[in-house]
Design a protein around this motif. Structure first.
Motif, PDB file in Angstrom:
ATOM      1  N   VAL A  47       1.656   3.842   2.799  1.00 41.87           N
ATOM      2  CA  VAL A  47       2.400   3.348   4.052  1.00 41.87           C
ATOM      3  C   VAL A  47       3.462   2.686   3.839  1.00 41.87           C
ATOM      4  CG1 VAL A  47       0.176   3.808   5.556  1.00 41.87           C
ATOM      5  CG2 VAL A  47       0.761   1.496   4.204  1.00 41.87           C
ATOM      6  N   GLU A  48       3.769   2.256   2.979  1.00 40.26           N
ATOM      7  CA  GLU A  48       5.076   1.389   2.620  1.00 40.26           C
ATOM      8  C   GLU A  48       5.219   1.321   1.037  1.00 40.26           C
ATOM      9  OE1 GLU A  48       3.957  -2.610   3.599  1.00 40.26           O
ATOM     10  OE2 GLU A  48       2.100  -2.584   2.470  1.00 40.26           O
ATOM     11  N   ASP A  49       6.706   0.900   0.739  1.00 37.29           N
ATOM     12  CA  ASP A  49       6.756   0.703  -0.647  1.00 37.29           C
ATOM     13  C   ASP A  49       6.014  -0.271  -1.368  1.00 37.29           C
ATOM     14  OD1 ASP A  49       8.999   2.786  -0.201  1.00 37.29           O
ATOM     15  OD2 ASP A  49      10.650   1.385  -0.377  1.00 37.29           O
ATOM     16  N   ALA A  50       5.949  -0.191  -2.668  1.00 35.84           N
ATOM     17  CA  ALA A  50       5.007  -1.050  -3.321  1.00 35.84           C
ATOM     18  C   ALA A  50       5.889  -2.414  -3.585  1.00 35.84           C
ATOM     19  CB  ALA A  50       4.704  -0.360  -4.852  1.00 35.84           C
ATOM     20  N   LEU A  51       7.188  -2.250  -3.745  1.00 35.43           N
ATOM     21  CA  LEU A  51       7.907  -3.407  -3.911  1.00 35.43           C
ATOM     22  C   LEU A  51       9.345  -3.632  -3.182  1.00 35.43           C
ATOM     23  CD1 LEU A  51       8.243  -3.028  -7.679  1.00 35.43           C
ATOM     24  CD2 LEU A  51       6.568  -4.492  -6.582  1.00 35.43           C
ATOM     25  N   THR A  52       9.670  -4.780  -2.915  1.00 38.46           N
ATOM     26  CA  THR A  52      10.740  -4.949  -2.243  1.00 38.46           C
ATOM     27  C   THR A  52      12.174  -4.791  -3.040  1.00 38.46           C
ATOM     28  OG1 THR A  52      11.001  -7.514  -2.759  1.00 38.46           O
ATOM     29  CG2 THR A  52       9.772  -6.783  -0.919  1.00 38.46           C
ATOM     30  N   PRO A  53      13.376  -4.523  -2.534  1.00 40.32           N
ATOM     31  CA  PRO A  53      14.517  -4.302  -3.468  1.00 40.32           C
ATOM     32  C   PRO A  53      14.649  -5.313  -4.482  1.00 40.32           C
ATOM     33  CG  PRO A  53      15.241  -3.641  -1.182  1.00 40.32           C
ATOM     34  CD  PRO A  53      13.561  -4.311  -0.980  1.00 40.32           C
ATOM     35  N   GLY A  54      15.019  -4.984  -5.613  1.00 32.83           N
ATOM     36  CA  GLY A  54      15.026  -5.675  -6.754  1.00 32.83           C
ATOM     37  C   GLY A  54      13.842  -6.356  -7.476  1.00 32.83           C
ATOM     38  N   GLU A  55      12.738  -6.348  -6.826  1.00 30.60           N
ATOM     39  CA  GLU A  55      11.459  -6.414  -7.673  1.00 30.60           C
ATOM     40  C   GLU A  55      11.209  -5.676  -9.027  1.00 30.60           C
ATOM     41  OE1 GLU A  55       8.873  -9.198  -4.624  1.00 30.60           O
ATOM     42  OE2 GLU A  55       8.449  -6.886  -4.506  1.00 30.60           O
ATOM     43  N   ALA A  56      11.424  -4.242  -8.766  1.00 30.45           N
ATOM     44  CA  ALA A  56      11.195  -3.210  -9.961  1.00 30.45           C
ATOM     45  C   ALA A  56      12.005  -3.854 -11.166  1.00 30.45           C
ATOM     46  CB  ALA A  56      11.509  -2.124  -9.357  1.00 30.45           C
ATOM     47  N   GLU A  57      13.362  -4.326 -10.857  1.00 26.65           N
ATOM     48  CA  GLU A  57      14.170  -4.565 -11.867  1.00 26.65           C
ATOM     49  C   GLU A  57      13.864  -5.926 -12.608  1.00 26.65           C
ATOM     50  OE1 GLU A  57      16.667  -1.856  -9.259  1.00 26.65           O
ATOM     51  OE2 GLU A  57      15.380  -3.481  -8.978  1.00 26.65           O
ATOM     52  N   GLN A  58      13.371  -6.914 -11.668  1.00 26.31           N
ATOM     53  CA  GLN A  58      12.881  -8.053 -12.050  1.00 26.31           C
ATOM     54  C   GLN A  58      11.799  -8.108 -13.123  1.00 26.31           C
ATOM     55  OE1 GLN A  58      11.724 -10.783  -8.918  1.00 26.31           O
ATOM     56  NE2 GLN A  58      10.949 -12.509 -10.397  1.00 26.31           N
ATOM     57  N   ALA A  59      10.740  -7.328 -12.587  1.00 26.25           N
ATOM     58  CA  ALA A  59       9.424  -6.932 -13.463  1.00 26.25           C
ATOM     59  C   ALA A  59       9.842  -6.444 -14.960  1.00 26.25           C
ATOM     60  CB  ALA A  59       8.382  -6.294 -12.579  1.00 26.25           C
ATOM     61  N   PHE A  60      10.784  -5.428 -14.611  1.00 28.98           N
ATOM     62  CA  PHE A  60      11.259  -4.740 -15.839  1.00 28.98           C
ATOM     63  C   PHE A  60      11.677  -5.664 -16.889  1.00 28.98           C
ATOM     64  CE2 PHE A  60      14.639  -2.162 -18.340  1.00 28.98           C
ATOM     65  CZ  PHE A  60      13.643  -1.104 -18.728  1.00 28.98           C
ATOM     66  N   SER A  61      12.598  -6.634 -16.322  1.00 29.39           N
ATOM     67  CA  SER A  61      13.069  -7.693 -17.230  1.00 29.39           C
ATOM     68  C   SER A  61      11.944  -8.548 -17.907  1.00 29.39           C
ATOM     69  CB  SER A  61      14.158  -8.468 -16.479  1.00 29.39           C
ATOM     70  OG  SER A  61      15.438  -7.645 -16.221  1.00 29.39           O
ATOM     71  N   VAL A  62      11.043  -8.837 -17.164  1.00 31.02           N
ATOM     72  CA  VAL A  62       9.682  -9.626 -17.675  1.00 31.02           C
ATOM     73  C   VAL A  62       9.198  -8.854 -18.813  1.00 31.02           C
ATOM     74  CG1 VAL A  62       7.506 -10.389 -17.189  1.00 31.02           C
ATOM     75  CG2 VAL A  62       9.243 -10.849 -15.593  1.00 31.02           C
ATOM     76  N   GLY A  63       8.885  -7.495 -18.622  1.00 34.63           N
ATOM     77  CA  GLY A  63       8.294  -6.843 -19.557  1.00 34.63           C
ATOM     78  C   GLY A  63       9.438  -6.731 -20.905  1.00 34.63           C
ATOM     79  N   ARG A  64      10.575  -6.742 -20.838  1.00 30.89           N
ATOM     80  CA  ARG A  64      11.411  -6.549 -21.989  1.00 30.89           C
ATOM     81  C   ARG A  64      11.246  -7.882 -22.713  1.00 30.89           C
ATOM     82  NH1 ARG A  64      17.522  -5.083 -21.067  1.00 30.89           N
ATOM     83  NH2 ARG A  64      17.405  -4.787 -23.083  1.00 30.89           N
ATOM     84  N   ALA A  65      11.139  -9.200 -21.954  1.00 26.99           N
ATOM     85  CA  ALA A  65      11.116 -10.459 -22.482  1.00 26.99           C
ATOM     86  C   ALA A  65       9.825 -10.652 -23.268  1.00 26.99           C
ATOM     87  CB  ALA A  65      11.175 -11.332 -21.422  1.00 26.99           C
ATOM     88  N   VAL A  66       8.632  -9.937 -22.790  1.00 32.43           N
ATOM     89  CA  VAL A  66       7.466 -10.136 -23.403  1.00 32.43           C
ATOM     90  C   VAL A  66       7.407  -9.189 -24.855  1.00 32.43           C
ATOM     91  CG1 VAL A  66       5.018  -9.481 -23.217  1.00 32.43           C
ATOM     92  CG2 VAL A  66       6.283 -10.431 -21.282  1.00 32.43           C
TER      93      VAL A  66
ATOM     94  N   ALA B 158       0.918  -1.308   0.141  1.00 28.78           N
ATOM     95  CA  ALA B 158       0.080  -0.101  -0.073  1.00 28.78           C
ATOM     96  C   ALA B 158       0.994   1.209   0.156  1.00 28.78           C
ATOM     97  CB  ALA B 158      -0.907  -0.114   1.277  1.00 28.78           C
ATOM     98  N   ILE B 159       1.085   1.975  -1.279  1.00 23.11           N
ATOM     99  CA  ILE B 159       1.994   2.831  -1.399  1.00 23.11           C
ATOM    100  C   ILE B 159       1.673   4.124  -0.390  1.00 23.11           C
ATOM    101  CG2 ILE B 159       2.374   2.279  -3.763  1.00 23.11           C
ATOM    102  CD1 ILE B 159       0.841   4.633  -4.610  1.00 23.11           C
TER     103      ILE B 159
END
Length: 351
Positions: free
Chosen positions: A145-164, A142-143
């Motif tokens: 009160v807290e961060d949306a993602l844990t460290p490294g997850e944004a980069e991981q998801a970014f890579s998924v989008g690139r692969a798609v 819940a942005i």
């Protein structure tokens, strides 16, 4: 993991663009009389590096689905959406059944729709293997009160989008469209746009799915808290996605950047794809040269993002569905723009 390695974005072919403009002026019509169609035709020539541009036969929509912690609300309390968060998982199944808004509209223009579970807060093993294979996490924080993602997850998801994006281009895509599905998407998008452009919550928050006055005031307050919480720590685009975004926003950003790396034009949709585009531009500035805006939605965050990116929407139909539904409606206009260059005669033919 270095997700930005090999992010070499080629530039559109300016020679082809200039040749297209000269050809347009020679066609059997008054100079400039086809208005925006001529601009789009020249843009497509630059993207394809040829005059006329190639046919837009294979159009593909990738819908990135995910849940957001900010959408949770106690019974009877105002929420950021007019619908419960459980609808996200149900809608993924509707996409798979081919009866969602974007799947119906996409069929009318011959576009293909693919939905990917990036962060849906449910198990969807019964839907499709590919949907589950791309999951980065279940839901997001819940942005306010807290961060949306844990460290490294944004980069991981970014890579998924690139692969798609790579998969769709390798399969023959002529044009890509990012879609989105997730209750709370417009709240996350508003926060990302506000942080990206330094704007206060009241400038970027709209009614989303159709919240009433009380719901809108609550939504503004949520985004205000979120922006205040991360003040001074989101200059880096991946930090911004981690703090205020979501896995599906990061995947969308990766999809947009990789489309540009692969010299494939993109038609952006509503507020969620524009929010991701602002972040993607910060990661790879030249990527924006490969994007068009399909339509203008009713969300204020989308309008300010369009201005910041220097994009003029092709259509303005008052749409606010998301999913990629507005962008697919722009496809016939782009095909018409191509036909002008491919099929019209020239003034010289009259003599």
């Amino acid at each position: 993991m270095t997700t930005t390695r090999s992010l070499v974005v080629p530039l559109p072919d300016t020679t082809a663009t200039c040749q297209a403009r000269r050809r347009l002026d020679e066609l059997v019509k008054p100079v400039g009389s086809l208005g925006r169609l001529e601009e789009l035709a020249a843009w497509l020539c630059g993207a394809h590096g040829t005059v006329p541009p190639r046919p837009l036969d294979d159009v593909r929509v990738a819908v990135f689905a995910g849940d957001h912690g900010v959408s949770a609300a106690p019974p009877g309390a105002p929420g950021v959406s007019a619908y419960p968060r459980e609808l996200t998982a149900a809608m993924v199944r509707v996409f798979q059944a081919g009866t969602s808004g974007v799947t119906v509209l996409a069929r009318e223009v011959g576009a293909r729709v693919r939905v990917l579970d990036i962060a849906v807060d449910a198990e969807l093993d019964d839907v499709a293997r590919d949907v589950v294979a791309r999951k980065v996490r279940r839901g997001s924080g819940a942005i306010d009160v807290e961060d949306a993602l844990t460290p490294g997850e944004a980069e991981q998801a970014f890579s998924v989008g690139r692969a798609v994006a790579d998969e769709e281009v390798d399969a023959g895509a002529d044009l890509l469209i990012p879609g989105d599905m997730g209750i709370g998407n417009s709240t996350v998008a508003a926060a990302l746009v506000g942080a990206s452009l330094g704007l206060p919550a009241h400038r970027v928050v709209g009614t989303g799915t159709g919240v009433d006055e009380t719901g809108h005031a609550h939504k503004v307050a949520v985004v205000e808290r979120a922006l205040h919480r991360v003040e001074g720590r989101v200059a880096d685009p991946f930090d911004r996605l981690t703090a205020l975004g979501s896995a599906c926003a990061a995947a969308t950003a990766g999809f947009l950047v990789q489309a540009a790396v692969r010299s494939t034009p993109v038609v952006l949709d509503g507020v969620f794809s524009l929010a991701a585009a602002l972040v993607a531009r910060d990661i790879a500035p030249d990527a924006a040269r490969w994007w068009l805006a399909g339509h203008r939605s009713t969300e204020p965050a989308q309008s300010v993002a369009l201005t910041a990116l220097g994009l003029e929407p092709i259509l303005d139909l008052g749409l606010r569905l998301g999913e990629g539904s507005g962008a697919v409606q722009a496809v016939p206009v782009l095909r018409a723009a191509r036909a002008v260059l491919a099929d019209m005669g020239s003034l010289a033919d009259l003599t």
